[in-house]
Design an enzyme around this catalytic site. Sequence first.
Site, PDB file in Angstrom:
ATOM      1  N   LYS A 130       0.865  -1.178   0.000  1.00 58.11           N
ATOM      2  CA  LYS A 130       0.000   0.000   0.000  1.00 58.11           C
ATOM      3  C   LYS A 130       0.899   1.224   0.000  1.00 58.11           C
ATOM      4  CE  LYS A 130      -4.435   0.824   0.113  1.00 58.11           C
ATOM      5  NZ  LYS A 130      -5.558  -0.042  -0.278  1.00 58.11           N
ATOM      6  N   ASP A 170      -7.042   4.088  -4.463  1.00 56.49           N
ATOM      7  CA  ASP A 170      -7.713   3.927  -3.167  1.00 56.49           C
ATOM      8  C   ASP A 170      -8.330   5.302  -2.885  1.00 56.49           C
ATOM      9  OD1 ASP A 170      -7.851   1.893  -0.738  1.00 56.49           O
ATOM     10  OD2 ASP A 170      -7.480   3.825   0.190  1.00 56.49           O
TER      11      ASP A 170
END
Length: 450
Positions: A130, A170
């Site tokens: 991430k 995201d």
Amino acid sequence: MISTKNGTIEKFIQLAKKRNPHQPEFIQAITEVAHSIIPYIEEHPEYEKTNILERIIEAERIIIFRVPWTNDNGQCMVNRGYRIQMNNAIGPYKGGLRFHPTVNLSILKFLAFEQVFKNSLTTLPMGGAKGGSDFDPKGKSDNEVMRFCQSFMNELYRHIGPNTDVPAGDIGVGGREIGYLFGQYKRLSNKFTGVLTGKGFAYGGSLIRPEATGYGLLFFVEEMLKTIGEKIKGKKVVISGSGNVAQYAIEKTIQMGGIPLTASDSDGFIYDIDGIDKDKLAFIMELKGVHRGRISEYAKKYNVPYYKGEKPWKIPCDIALPCAVQNELEEKDAKLLVKNKCKLVAEGANMPTTIEAIKYLQSKNILYAPGKASNAGGVATSGLEMSQNSIRLSWSRNEVEDKLQHIMQNIHNQCVHHGEKVDGTIDYMKGANIAGFVRVADAMLAEGHV
Ligand code: NDP
Ligand code: 2IT
């Protein structure tokens, strides 16, 4: 070395806290996993001997960098960029980028950690990662966002690649940002590759990727309802968020005959007692995707109630789908949902339900699915985008959607396999954690002490 046999789950968490101070979200994600995995490891000494769990909570690599950029007034601004490369035992690092002012190491480590298990559940060859920045795209011009993305990629490009690490979107990173990031990567590397997913269809993106997280969530909910002999048709659905995941969760709810009642953003929520229909959803999509406006405008346009500064969990419903942000559904909200006869909570967001709220829902036998299972459709379709890029072909909408549905059904089966209790009910958290863990742990065992 921590011996899980001689120690306890609590000891393991205490040690994790000591090694990761001031990282509450990361510790929360570890705690959820430890409670399912440690008892399982105790029955499987090969994992314990090789310290798999201790290794899995330690990121393989963390990159933190300066992102300087110029605003429209010619001023030099600076933000912080991150990429957490958590685990590549089963495939190249894979996971989204979040641009939001609240981004910090704790949040990105929790997201990267969750991603390892989620990606494993898809059964596609993807490790977990991430990244992102504390940059706030809100109120910025397209040119400012472009210059920020270019500067962000000026550092990130040396750490990623189609066989190394493949970022995606995201919160705060959608089609526009992926386009700018991809353009800059291509310029720096002189290579046209599948280095990012969520790309536009014109330059290597997959059909259905924008829809995939929301659609996948509803496919998963459908499987959960089947276990109690029910369907989505006619059910009242309360949804938080109004971004990518929420929009397509609303769309699939409508397609399946459910009634979506709410949408929200960080300022409040709207409640449409008649249900959000196709036309009203088109308004939300344009409001959020084009004008980048606030959900309160829906209330004005359609003359429905707007609850400023509140969350939608007090609205009576059959199904609740948190699709905005971590820890947005607390114990008091869970109590309201149960009181109002809600029977199912499935996470579109990552870790939106607090540990206390999950415990409460489970104690009341509410069907509850953790995001690593129920929102895995997004990254799964990213995996399908990677496959299409590798074979230099693109599949039709139907082909991709069929594969997505199949993957979500398979994730549900894995949750049942590892999470079915003696009374026949399913602990989806336990099932998802164990199924996700086993694939990664077996690969780590085979690959040696790396
Ligand atoms: P978007 O940026 O498209 O939308 C985010 C939504 O959440 C917006 O409505 C936003 O409102 C709201 N939101 C953000 N922060 C807060 C907050 N602090 N309180 C209340 N609402 C907030 O992001 P996505 O839809 O892509 O992501 C939503 C969630 O789904 C995230 O948790 C993400 O990690 C998760 N997820 C996303 C996937 C994807 O493929 N995109 C895949 C799997 C999970 P506002 O406009 O006010 O900021
Ligand atoms: O949380 C997630 O799974 C995502 N944001 C999607 C990641 C991806 O690589 O598609």
